[in-house]
Scaffold this motif. Structure first.
Motif, PDB file in Angstrom:
ATOM      1  N   ASP A 233      66.098  62.069   8.647  1.00  0.00           N
ATOM      2  CA  ASP A 233      65.445  60.778   8.894  1.00  0.00           C
ATOM      3  C   ASP A 233      65.652  59.782   7.754  1.00  0.00           C
ATOM      4  O   ASP A 233      65.079  58.688   7.755  1.00  0.00           O
ATOM      5  CB  ASP A 233      63.945  60.973   9.141  1.00  0.00           C
ATOM      6  N   GLY A 234      66.470  60.180   6.768  1.00  0.00           N
ATOM      7  CA  GLY A 234      66.771  59.288   5.659  1.00  0.00           C
ATOM      8  C   GLY A 234      65.798  59.367   4.497  1.00  0.00           C
ATOM      9  O   GLY A 234      66.025  58.730   3.465  1.00  0.00           O
ATOM     10  N   LYS A 235      64.730  60.141   4.650  1.00  0.00           N
ATOM     11  CA  LYS A 235      63.747  60.258   3.575  1.00  0.00           C
ATOM     12  C   LYS A 235      64.229  61.252   2.512  1.00  0.00           C
ATOM     13  O   LYS A 235      64.977  62.173   2.806  1.00  0.00           O
ATOM     14  CB  LYS A 235      62.400  60.700   4.148  1.00  0.00           C
ATOM     15  N   PRO A 236      63.780  61.078   1.273  1.00  0.00           N
ATOM     16  CA  PRO A 236      64.222  61.988   0.209  1.00  0.00           C
ATOM     17  C   PRO A 236      63.565  63.357   0.315  1.00  0.00           C
ATOM     18  O   PRO A 236      62.432  63.483   0.800  1.00  0.00           O
ATOM     19  CB  PRO A 236      63.776  61.264  -1.067  1.00  0.00           C
ATOM     20  N   TYR A 237      64.262  64.352  -0.147  1.00  0.00           N
ATOM     21  CA  TYR A 237      63.686  65.696  -0.236  1.00  0.00           C
ATOM     22  C   TYR A 237      62.710  65.752  -1.400  1.00  0.00           C
ATOM     23  O   TYR A 237      62.926  65.148  -2.453  1.00  0.00           O
ATOM     24  CB  TYR A 237      64.785  66.733  -0.481  1.00  0.00           C
TER      25      TYR A 237
ATOM     26  N   ILE B 168      64.349  62.672  -7.740  1.00  0.00           N
ATOM     27  CA  ILE B 168      62.896  62.499  -7.669  1.00  0.00           C
ATOM     28  C   ILE B 168      62.472  61.285  -8.495  1.00  0.00           C
ATOM     29  O   ILE B 168      61.673  60.448  -8.054  1.00  0.00           O
ATOM     30  CB  ILE B 168      62.171  63.765  -8.156  1.00  0.00           C
ATOM     31  N   LEU B 169      63.014  61.165  -9.696  1.00  0.00           N
ATOM     32  CA  LEU B 169      62.672  60.035 -10.564  1.00  0.00           C
ATOM     33  C   LEU B 169      63.102  58.717  -9.934  1.00  0.00           C
ATOM     34  O   LEU B 169      62.414  57.701 -10.051  1.00  0.00           O
ATOM     35  CB  LEU B 169      63.325  60.210 -11.927  1.00  0.00           C
ATOM     36  N   TRP B 170      64.248  58.726  -9.260  1.00  0.00           N
ATOM     37  CA  TRP B 170      64.742  57.506  -8.618  1.00  0.00           C
ATOM     38  C   TRP B 170      63.828  57.082  -7.466  1.00  0.00           C
ATOM     39  O   TRP B 170      63.444  55.915  -7.357  1.00  0.00           O
ATOM     40  CB  TRP B 170      66.164  57.726  -8.101  1.00  0.00           C
ATOM     41  N   HIS B 171      63.469  58.036  -6.614  1.00  0.00           N
ATOM     42  CA  HIS B 171      62.672  57.713  -5.424  1.00  0.00           C
ATOM     43  C   HIS B 171      61.182  57.569  -5.724  1.00  0.00           C
ATOM     44  O   HIS B 171      60.474  56.838  -5.017  1.00  0.00           O
ATOM     45  CB  HIS B 171      62.872  58.791  -4.355  1.00  0.00           C
ATOM     46  N   PHE B 172      60.716  58.267  -6.751  1.00  0.00           N
ATOM     47  CA  PHE B 172      59.286  58.259  -7.068  1.00  0.00           C
ATOM     48  C   PHE B 172      59.091  57.948  -8.559  1.00  0.00           C
ATOM     49  O   PHE B 172      58.664  58.810  -9.336  1.00  0.00           O
ATOM     50  CB  PHE B 172      58.653  59.610  -6.721  1.00  0.00           C
TER      51      PHE B 172
ATOM     52  N   VAL C 150      56.336  59.100 -11.255  1.00  0.00           N
ATOM     53  CA  VAL C 150      56.188  60.401 -11.920  1.00  0.00           C
ATOM     54  C   VAL C 150      56.385  60.296 -13.429  1.00  0.00           C
ATOM     55  O   VAL C 150      55.951  61.175 -14.181  1.00  0.00           O
ATOM     56  CB  VAL C 150      57.161  61.466 -11.347  1.00  0.00           C
ATOM     57  N   ALA C 151      57.036  59.227 -13.883  1.00  0.00           N
ATOM     58  CA  ALA C 151      57.231  59.058 -15.326  1.00  0.00           C
ATOM     59  C   ALA C 151      55.907  58.828 -16.043  1.00  0.00           C
ATOM     60  O   ALA C 151      55.803  59.079 -17.252  1.00  0.00           O
ATOM     61  CB  ALA C 151      58.180  57.890 -15.598  1.00  0.00           C
ATOM     62  N   GLN C 152      54.889  58.381 -15.308  1.00  0.00           N
ATOM     63  CA  GLN C 152      53.596  58.077 -15.918  1.00  0.00           C
ATOM     64  C   GLN C 152      52.452  58.925 -15.380  1.00  0.00           C
ATOM     65  O   GLN C 152      51.440  59.101 -16.069  1.00  0.00           O
ATOM     66  CB  GLN C 152      53.259  56.593 -15.703  1.00  0.00           C
ATOM     67  N   SER C 153      52.603  59.431 -14.169  1.00  0.00           N
ATOM     68  CA  SER C 153      51.488  60.152 -13.551  1.00  0.00           C
ATOM     69  C   SER C 153      52.006  61.311 -12.712  1.00  0.00           C
ATOM     70  O   SER C 153      53.218  61.503 -12.571  1.00  0.00           O
ATOM     71  CB  SER C 153      50.655  59.199 -12.682  1.00  0.00           C
ATOM     72  N   SER C 154      51.084  62.083 -12.168  1.00  0.00           N
ATOM     73  CA  SER C 154      51.463  63.271 -11.411  1.00  0.00           C
ATOM     74  C   SER C 154      52.126  62.901 -10.086  1.00  0.00           C
ATOM     75  O   SER C 154      51.740  61.922  -9.439  1.00  0.00           O
ATOM     76  CB  SER C 154      50.226  64.131 -11.130  1.00  0.00           C
ATOM     77  N   PHE C 155      53.108  63.710  -9.699  1.00  0.00           N
ATOM     78  CA  PHE C 155      53.715  63.514  -8.388  1.00  0.00           C
ATOM     79  C   PHE C 155      52.646  63.683  -7.314  1.00  0.00           C
ATOM     80  O   PHE C 155      52.580  62.921  -6.352  1.00  0.00           O
ATOM     81  CB  PHE C 155      54.848  64.520  -8.178  1.00  0.00           C
ATOM     82  N   LYS C 156      51.790  64.708  -7.480  1.00  0.00           N
ATOM     83  CA  LYS C 156      50.662  64.938  -6.584  1.00  0.00           C
ATOM     84  C   LYS C 156      49.431  64.283  -7.210  1.00  0.00           C
ATOM     85  O   LYS C 156      48.902  64.777  -8.210  1.00  0.00           O
ATOM     86  CB  LYS C 156      50.435  66.435  -6.402  1.00  0.00           C
ATOM     87  N   PRO C 157      48.956  63.165  -6.672  1.00  0.00           N
ATOM     88  CA  PRO C 157      47.901  62.384  -7.313  1.00  0.00           C
ATOM     89  C   PRO C 157      46.641  63.167  -7.643  1.00  0.00           C
ATOM     90  O   PRO C 157      45.967  62.873  -8.636  1.00  0.00           O
ATOM     91  CB  PRO C 157      47.608  61.283  -6.282  1.00  0.00           C
TER      92      PRO C 157
ATOM     93  N   CYS D 191      56.471  67.919  -7.633  1.00  0.00           N
ATOM     94  CA  CYS D 191      57.011  68.330  -6.343  1.00  0.00           C
ATOM     95  C   CYS D 191      57.582  69.734  -6.504  1.00  0.00           C
ATOM     96  O   CYS D 191      58.133  70.085  -7.550  1.00  0.00           O
ATOM     97  CB  CYS D 191      58.093  67.358  -5.882  1.00  0.00           C
ATOM     98  N   ASP D 192      57.406  70.550  -5.484  1.00  0.00           N
ATOM     99  CA  ASP D 192      57.971  71.905  -5.506  1.00  0.00           C
ATOM    100  C   ASP D 192      57.572  72.646  -6.782  1.00  0.00           C
ATOM    101  O   ASP D 192      58.379  73.339  -7.410  1.00  0.00           O
ATOM    102  CB  ASP D 192      59.504  71.833  -5.409  1.00  0.00           C
TER     103      ASP D 192
END
Length: 435
Positions: free
Chosen positions: A144-148, A268-272, A275-282, A373-374
């Protein structure tokens, strides 16, 4: 002003002549090419004065300058803000195009946007090429074009795409006759950036086939020279990712998998970028950390009373390197045993590691903390003593870095493993159950 119309190649984290994608595109663009490098004051001002990465960069810059001088050209070096560098560059040269290689970190993206917009006001195009990864941006995506966001399906898709393409090198080194010729040549001298020489032992940037073939068996044992130590060269681009990946594909699927992890964290860094400042999982931003500065200091010093942790932290301070297995153990210990925010540990590694790379460092720390993530589940807590028994059973690594181990001079464990594990699970569970 030099009235000859030229192209510019902007070196960043690609400090090599061989198989440099953006440099190749510049040299084959039809215009003479002026190579430049900018010592970005906005980055350097945040570094410790003993940061060995600056020493490494200066050494590589000197090597590049010598090569350009041999080809009748020069290396235009600037210290300051990139936007100021380009303003000055355009007063000295008639620039038609600027070439560079893509960078994916949040600051780099903001910087490049500013430079792109500035150059556009003079009808000068900034062109950025993929060079530090095999795939980037949306090239490895779901149907669907979304990132893994989970590694295993990402790696399967990555491998399927990799098998379908022929990744030939870009022979940039064969076109150095297209460099902008300068007369007289400028003599290069290291700029006085105010940095002192820190820990600086750089491994070769060549991979040994026998090391790769035994990589799966040896990589987890810190007393054995079983890892590639090539991270610093990938970080600063002193080796081609295409070359390294091709060799890994031939000799070691396990090492190739590590390169895919690196690419995964870049994506992951590109799409989200948050994450450089906070948790991937809020939800993990609400963990009630203890954040004891005293405990953190003991972790940094390598005096926790857990010898594998202490050996790793001392190796890091002494050399700017830490074995990969030990990085996981020390990170888990900080987050789970001491309940100290992973950001603290991430920042310490960023300050000390010669091979520091934002995407991988951030991804590794969030994996250890359970916030990424993961990631490892929050109830998985490494037992440092069992890790030592499994991966350093003869205490070879520990004795090298913790010579007082086994004597009265070595401190007892600063925290009991069983208690710390139960506490971590309790604190994590309480924070996550409320979200």
């Amino acid at each position: 002003m030099d009235r000859q119309e030229i192209a510019v190649f902007w070196f960043r984290r690609d400090l090599r002549i061989i198989d440099n994608h953006g440099l190749y595109q510049a040299l084959t663009s039809g215009r003479p090419v002026l190579p430049i490098f900018i010592f970005d004051s906005q980055i350097l001002n945040d570094l410790e004065q003993t940061d060995s990465r600056v020493t490494f960069i200066l050494h590589e810059i000197q090597k590049l300058h010598d090569i350009f001088e041999q080809h009748g050209s020069t290396f235009w070096i600037f210290y300051g803000k990139p936007i100021e560098a380009f303003k000055r560059l355009l007063t000295e040269f008639r620039v038609a195009e600027v070439f560079t290689n893509q960078d994916y970190e949040p600051y780099a993206r903001e910087r490049d946007k500013e430079i792109y917009e500035f150059l556009a006001t003079g009808n000068i195009r900034l062109r950025a090429f993929k060079d530090q990864v095999i795939f980037h941006k949306n090239e490895v995506a779901k149907a669907d074009g979304k990132p893994y966001t989970v590694f295993t399906p990402y790696s399967k898709k990555w491998l399927s795409l990799f098998s379908e393409q022929d990744y030939k090198p870009f022979p940039s080194e064969q076109h150095l006759d297209k460099l902008h010729q300068t007369e007289p040549l400028r003599k290069y001298h290291h700029p006085d950036l105010g940095f002192k020489h820190g820990p600086y032992v750089v491994p070769p940037n060549e991979l040994d086939a026998s090391l790769l073939e035994s990589y799966a068996q040896n990589r987890d044992f810190p007393a054995v020279s079983g890892t590639s130590r090539i991270g610093v060269h990938l970080r600063f681009g002193t080796v081609s990712i295409r070359k390294v990946t091709a060799e890994a594909a031939i000799h070691s699927t396990t090492f190739l998998n590590e390169l895919i992890w690196r690419n995964f964290y870049m994506d992951i860094l590109w799409h989200f970028p948050h994450v450089a400042q906070s948790s991937f999982k809020p939800a993990y931003d609400f963990i009630f950390w203890q954040n004891s500065e005293k405990d953190f200091a003991r972790w940094c010093e390598g005096t926790t009373g857990y010898p594998l942790v202490d050996a790793g932290m001392r190796e890091l301070s002494a050399t700017g390197y830490m074995h990969n297995r030990v990085r996981m153990v020390t990170a888990s210990f900080l987050c789970k045993h001491l309940l100290i925010d992973w950001h603290w540990g991430e920042a310490w590694f960023a300050e000390k590691l010669l091979d520091y790379e934002l995407a991988s460092n951030n991804g590794g720390w969030q994996w250890a903390a359970g916030s990424g993530c993961d990631a490892a589940p929050y109830f998985r807590v490494f037992n440092p003593s069992l890790q030592q028994q499994k991966f350093d059973p003869e205490f070879e690594y520990i004795k090298k870095w913790v010579p007082e181990y086994g004597t009265s001079a070595y401190p007892p464990p600063m925290v009991d493993h069983k208690m710390a594990r139960e506490r971590a699970i309790r604190v994590y569970k309480a924070a996550l159950s409320e979200r």
